[in-house]
Design a protein around this motif. Structure first.
Motif, PDB file in Angstrom:
ATOM      1  N   ASN A 156       0.824  -1.211   0.000  1.00  0.00           N
ATOM      2  CA  ASN A 156       0.000   0.000   0.000  1.00  0.00           C
ATOM      3  C   ASN A 156       0.857   1.260   0.000  1.00  0.00           C
ATOM      4  O   ASN A 156       0.551   2.226  -0.712  1.00  0.00           O
ATOM      5  N   GLU A 157       1.946   1.268   0.774  1.00  0.00           N
ATOM      6  CA  GLU A 157       2.856   2.420   0.807  1.00  0.00           C
ATOM      7  C   GLU A 157       3.482   2.656  -0.566  1.00  0.00           C
ATOM      8  O   GLU A 157       3.530   3.791  -1.052  1.00  0.00           O
ATOM      9  N   THR A 160       0.978   3.952  -3.167  1.00  0.00           N
ATOM     10  CA  THR A 160       0.718   5.381  -3.005  1.00  0.00           C
ATOM     11  C   THR A 160       1.810   6.203  -3.673  1.00  0.00           C
ATOM     12  O   THR A 160       1.530   7.162  -4.403  1.00  0.00           O
ATOM     13  N   LYS A 161       3.071   5.810  -3.465  1.00  0.00           N
ATOM     14  CA  LYS A 161       4.194   6.499  -4.116  1.00  0.00           C
ATOM     15  C   LYS A 161       4.092   6.370  -5.638  1.00  0.00           C
ATOM     16  O   LYS A 161       4.326   7.347  -6.367  1.00  0.00           O
ATOM     17  N   ASN A 163       1.399   5.892  -7.463  1.00  0.00           N
ATOM     18  CA  ASN A 163       0.287   6.706  -7.962  1.00  0.00           C
ATOM     19  C   ASN A 163       0.701   8.175  -8.096  1.00  0.00           C
ATOM     20  O   ASN A 163       0.352   8.839  -9.078  1.00  0.00           O
ATOM     21  N   THR A 164       1.452   8.687  -7.123  1.00  0.00           N
ATOM     22  CA  THR A 164       1.929  10.068  -7.167  1.00  0.00           C
ATOM     23  C   THR A 164       2.836  10.288  -8.377  1.00  0.00           C
ATOM     24  O   THR A 164       2.701  11.282  -9.102  1.00  0.00           O
TER      25      THR A 164
END
Length: 181
Positions: A156-157, A160-161, A163-164
């Motif tokens: 998940n971490e 998120t990176k 996706n950014t």
């Protein structure tokens, strides 16, 4: 009479086999179980995606780290293949810190801009490799009945990176991108 009984019994047995419904085989499951990966370890210069234009990093990174595993049961990936993924991901990470950062700092104008676009594409590449490695570890842990909560937190971490950085790459669509390899 015994011969007639045997023939009748044998005939009805054959008729039963002939009319028995076939056992369905899910071909996609069979193909997936028998699929092998086409993944091979490469030097950074051979798999880097930073040259070209921005906006295409997802497809290019997937071609390196995801597409070779299409149809493959990730729980069956060898430790050698997982090591190769990690080695390549580490090479992309090293390129970011050891090559992109100093070259961007030293450059100006269009060259600095192109290197920045390339660095973003490289981040997408690095994170795609990291996520693929984690997904393989999760599949293997699940197959072994092990707890995957820590791996899922890491996934998940990293997602998120990713996706950014994918959003940043899409914002750079069509912009010149320059690599460091």
């Amino acid at each position: 009479m015994a011969r007639f009984a045997f023939v009748a019994l044998f005939g009805s047995l054959l008729a039963g086999f002939a009319t028995a419904a076939p056992v369905p085989i899910k071909m996609e499951l069979l193909a997936r179980a028998n699929a092998t990966t086409t993944f091979t370890e490469q030097a950074y210069a051979d798999f880097q995606i930073s040259d070209g234009v921005g906006g295409t990093a997802v497809d290019e990174a997937n071609a390196v780290f995801v597409d070779p595993f299409d149809g493959v049961d990730l729980s069956t990936i060898s430790s050698d293949t997982l090591d190769a993924i990690n080695t390549m991901r580490e090479a992309a990470e090293s390129a970011e810190t050891d090559d992109f950062d100093p070259q961007i700092d030293a450059a100006t104008g269009a060259v600095a801009d192109a290197l920045s676009v390339g660095k973003t594409k490289n981040k997408v590449l690095k994170l795609t490799g990291e996520i693929q490695a984690i997904q393989i570890k999760i599949a293997q842990a699940q197959a072994s009945g092990d707890d995957t909560s820590d791996l899922e937190d890491s996934l998940n971490e990293e997602q998120t990176k990713l996706n950014t950085n994918v959003a940043a790459d899409k914002a750079n669509a069509g912009e010149t991108s320059q690599g460091v390899a």
